[in-house]
Design an enzyme around this catalytic site. Structure first.
Site, short mmCIF file in Angstrom:
data_model
loop_
_atom_site.label_atom_id
_atom_site.label_comp_id
_atom_site.label_asym_id
_atom_site.label_seq_id
_atom_site.Cartn_x
_atom_site.Cartn_y
_atom_site.Cartn_z
CG PHE A 1 -2.37 -0.13 0.95
CD1 PHE A 1 -2.85 -1.11 0.11
CD2 PHE A 1 -3.28 0.75 1.52
CE1 PHE A 1 -4.22 -1.22 -0.16
CE2 PHE A 1 -4.64 0.66 1.26
CZ PHE A 1 -5.11 -0.33 0.42
CD GLN B 1 -6.07 10.28 2.71
OE1 GLN B 1 -6.80 9.35 3.02
NE2 GLN B 1 -4.78 10.29 2.98
CG HIS C 1 -8.56 7.67 -2.38
ND1 HIS C 1 -8.19 7.11 -3.58
CD2 HIS C 1 -8.31 6.74 -1.43
CE1 HIS C 1 -7.75 5.88 -3.35
NE2 HIS C 1 -7.81 5.63 -2.05
CG LEU D 1 -12.22 4.11 -2.33
CD1 LEU D 1 -11.15 5.17 -2.42
CD2 LEU D 1 -12.32 3.57 -0.92
CD GLU E 1 -2.97 3.75 -0.95
OE1 GLU E 1 -3.59 4.82 -0.79
OE2 GLU E 1 -2.08 3.37 -0.21
NE ARG F 1 -5.18 6.33 0.49
CZ ARG F 1 -6.10 5.73 1.22
NH1 ARG F 1 -6.80 6.42 2.10
NH2 ARG F 1 -6.34 4.45 1.07
CG HIS G 1 -10.83 8.72 0.81
ND1 HIS G 1 -11.90 7.88 0.56
CD2 HIS G 1 -9.92 7.97 1.47
CE1 HIS G 1 -11.62 6.67 1.04
NE2 HIS G 1 -10.44 6.70 1.61
NE ARG H 1 -7.36 7.37 6.53
CZ ARG H 1 -7.51 6.46 5.56
NH1 ARG H 1 -6.71 5.40 5.52
NH2 ARG H 1 -8.42 6.61 4.64
#
Lengths: 567, 240
Positions: free
Chosen positions: A118, A231, A233, A243, A246, A277, A342, A377
């Site tokens: 990730f 955030q 995304h 979404l 990721e 991100r 996000h 994050r």
């Protein structure tokens, strides 16, 4: 009046984990939720939950310390390091516990929990269940809640909270099926109400994520932390902003622009598509803004080279989403994506024990700001955050009850007053015949936030947004909800929530205007550099007569001195 | 933008003697979902319209509804795919209407709770239980269930026998009974070895058609029947 020792607002992962903890310690607790717990936004998490289990063949050297460091670096050094140490230290235990409770994780051939790479992580650390990890974790925790017989008051929106002399007193909730208020009285309360994504027009969040819990706490005088860190995304479906995990890039998906270039080469050559991100989102937005996007303004997320088998096995849900919502089967065609709001890094200010500054009041999950995510994050850390701090909040509330807590003496009178104020407001909403339509100002607010307080920010636009929000706030004094009838009245709940959305938008925007630096998700074109000397600190907002007041608090640094982030 | 007519079943038990259909004219993009249409009506035309929604991405299971006679989630049905200009919306059958498109799901949740929907573990190891990918696949289809109740609304056995547990609860039981980590949920299998349990299903696959997540509850029910029969035959020949 409804009484329980511990009131838990929100039935997503954090709320349910808190409830399971408190209930299994023998305490009387209840969950109050806007929706049935299984409809909570935790269900939509796709890619996974981070824990350094070192199960992957190329992940054997992973450790709690490395997870901690990656999280702090990803946060652009604004996370409180003692809290990150707790979260990452608990990660393996939490994942094993969820597995013991039945969470059906995907597996490696040797039978152990599978892990995938990730963003911003040096090892494949993200445990997953195909691309429906939130779904399986939420179902598993709800199953434990059913097993323990936890009481749930569903389809209630908490509209206000009473705090007296620094002690929690109770809540007023609107019952959505009767349009009546209910008073909830308790010794302790845990907020676990999720993020404020729907303050934005373009968001991956569920429609219910209006930030109502954060706003209720703010209005009761509780400190709100770091709200300007929002955030975006990188990969959200073009058109609907749903979404696209990721995990799609973790499994090897690539990003390309209209010229077919893998443009991440120019932004993060070391990590490419798996940079954090904030970096990937800015890269995509830059490609689109500078004319290298595809027609309509998007870039491609290409999974074709992964092959049908891998897509069906590891990413079946995002394949369905792409087919259902964009007529695009990723086996044959790249997915059109662009960044959208996000995650809410900011929220109700808590310490590493999930305590707020109010006695008996706790917060956990996305609505809280511990802070473990700082300004950005990492993917896979939010599910972890909800479960770890949900559990800590449950323990904390249980401990608080067993201790010598002091209740406000005149609790009943305080709550009766709170109810009276809510009733008056309701009456105004239900009887007003002329005014500004709710939908109109709400859409205006969301548009302003997406256009002016987005991925790239600058003084002029932020100032525009502040004056727009102030204008909307004054219009909202004449909020018109239209003609409803008795019975289920969702529009009334929307009206109560909207006032809170305006407050949160104001705090985000003013906080962003004041922070004259760029750090993680907060990028100022007019101040493109991080400025540790002036801004290595948390933003704390509090309600005053004239809107939010701002102060700043120190970031806790244990072992990791702030350095420039390079990927 | 194109014009669409939404014909929605309205009913407020507190005020209306009988349910009725109400028509709304809405301008929508063909790529908009039925849910977006309903939201637009609630926002701009009729704030008294009631329906459940949350994720708008086909994972939370809130917005199960009958669209032109077919079961689906309102969020995952794009108006262009409905293929008619008139879109008829009705609440899930087999459940009482709370208001408009909102139904009372209590019987559905009661059936779910009855099958003890949680893992009853064989052991608690220090780390994770080892599960082979093959064992994982045995229950994989049933993990997809989002408990939206489309299957429950579509099931003719539920219509006939209100005590029947319904497809979702039984499929969930197989999700646990078939989980290698579970003791097998044998007590529940014995408890529901009755007409309103394991044996009620007509195997007409309405639930399979209705499911928006490609779950096959009938397969789960068939597997439960095989497990039950096997347990009985073992008992007959004295095998524990």
């Amino acid at each position: 009046m409804i009484s329980h020792d511990i009131l838990i607002v929100g039935g997503g992962l954090a709320g349910l984990r808190a409830a399971v903890e408190a209930k299994s310690k023998g305490l009387d607790c209840a969950v109050i939720s806007k929706v049935h717990p299984l409809r909570s936004h935790s269900i939509a998490a796709q890619g996974g939950i981070n824990a350094p289990l070192a199960n992957a063949p190329d992940g054997r050297d992973d450790s709690i310390e490395k997870h901690t460091f990656d999280t702090i670096k990803g946060s652009d050094y604004l996370a409180d390091q003692d809290a990150v140490e707790i979260m990452c230290g608990e990660a393996p235990k939490i994942v094993y516990e969820m597995e013991h409770w039945g969470a059906p994780f995907s597996r490696f051939d040797d039978g152990r929990i599978a892990q995938r790479p990730f963003g911003g992580a040096d090892f494949p650390r993200t445990c997953y269940a195909a691309d429906r990890t939130g779904h399986v974790l939420l179902h598993t925790l709800y199953e434990q809640a059913v097993k323990l017989g936890i009481k749930v008051y569903e389809e209630r929106t908490v509209v206000s909270m009473s705090v007296k002399d620094g002690h929690f007193a109770g809540l007023i909730a609107l019952n959505l099926s009767s349009e009546e208020f209910e008073i909830f009285e308790g010794k302790a309360c845990i907020f676990a109400t999720g993020g404020y994504g729907r303050v934005y027009l373009k968001s991956t969040n569920a429609l219910i994520n209006t930030g109502s819990g954060v706003a209720v706490c703010y209005r009761a005088g509780v400190a709100i932390k770091d709200l300007e860190f929002v955030q975006f995304h990188p990969t959200c479906l073009f058109g609907t902003n749903i979404l696209i995990t990721e995990g799609a890039r973790g499994e090897g998906g690539t990003l390309s622009n209209a010229k077919g270039e893998r443009f991440m080469q120019r932004y993060a050559p070391g990590k490419m598509e798996l940079a954090p991100r904030d970096i990937v989102a800015r890269a995509i937005q830059t490609e689109i803004d500078e004319g290298r996007g595809l027609e309509g303004g998007y870039v491609n997320l290409d999974l074709r080279h992964l092959g049908k088998k891998k897509i069906l096995e590891r990413l079946p849900a995002i394949r369905d989403i792409a087919i259902d919502f964009a007529d695009c089967d990723p086996i044959n065609k790249p997915i059109p994506i662009l960044p959208a709001q996000h995650y809410s890094m900011g929220g109700i200010s808590t310490n590493e024990k999930a305590q707020t500054e109010v006695n008996g009041l706790f917060a956990a999950g996305e609505c809280a700001c511990v802070s473990v995510h700082g300004t950005n994050r990492l993917g896979g850390n939010s599910l972890l955050d909800t479960i770890v701090f949900g559990k800590i909040a449950g323990e904390g509330a249980a401990h608080f009850i067993k201790g010598s807590q002091k209740a406000p003496a005149d609790k009943n009178a305080i709550l009766a007053d709170e109810l009276k104020r809510a009733e008056e407001k309701k009456k105004t909403f239900l009887t007003r015949e002329k005014g500004v339509p709710l939908t109109e100002i709400r859409d205006e607010l969301r548009k302003t936030m997406t256009e002016k307080v987005g991925i790239f920010r600058e003084e002029r636009q932020l100032k525009d947004a502040v004056s727009k929000i102030e204008e909307l706030k004054s219009e909202a004094k004449q909020l018109l909800i239209g003609k409803t009838d008795n019975g289920v009245n969702q529009t009334l709940a929307k009206a109560f929530e909207f006032e809170g959305m305006l407050d949160l938008a104001e705090i985000i925007t003013k906080g962003a205007l004041q922070r004259t630096e760029s750090r993680g998700s907060h990028f100022r074109r007019d101040y493109p550099k991080r400025d540790d000397e002036r801004w290595l600190k948390h933003t704390i907002a509090r309600l005053t007569e004239s809107g939010p007041s701002f102060e700043y608090s120190k970031v806790k640094i244990t072992r990791y001195e702030p350095k420039e982030r390079k990927y | 933008m194109a014009p669409y007519i939404f014909k929605i079943l309205r009913f407020n038990p507190k005020a209306d003697p009988m349910p009725y259909f109400q028509e709304y004219n809405v301008e929508l993009e063909p790529s908009d979902s039925v849910l977006e249409g309903i939201l637009k009506i609630q926002d701009e035309i009729d704030p008294s319209l009631a329906f459940r929604y949350s994720c708008r991405g086909a994972v939370c299971g809130s917005c199960a509804v009958v669209i032109n006679g077919k079961f689906n989630l309102a969020c995952r049905s794009l108006v262009k795919n409905v293929k008619t200009e008139e879109i008829v919306l009705e609440p899930l059958p087999n459940l009482e209407i709370v208001k408009d498109l909102i139904v009372d799901l209590q019987p559905f949740w009661k059936a779910y709770e009855k099958i003890r929907p949680y893992l009853i573990p064989k052991v608690i190891p220090e780390k994770e239980n080892l599960v082979s990918p093959k064992e994982e696949r045995a229950i994989d289809n049933f993990i997809n269930c989002i408990l939206c109740a489309c299957c429950y609304g579509s099931c003719p056995v539920v219509t006939r026998d209100e005590k029947y547990l319904g497809p979702a609860a039984l499929a969930k039981l197989f999700r646990f009974a078939g989980d290698i980590r579970d003791k097998g949920h044998t007590d529940v299998l014995d408890e529901i070895d009755i007409e309103s349990g394991t044996w009620g299903c007509d195997t007409v696959f309405k639930c399979v058609d209705a499911c928006p997540k490609k779950v096959r509850p009938t397969d789960g029910i068939e597997a439960l029947r095989r497990k039950t029969v096997l347990r009985k035959s073992k008992r007959l020949i004295g095998v524990k």
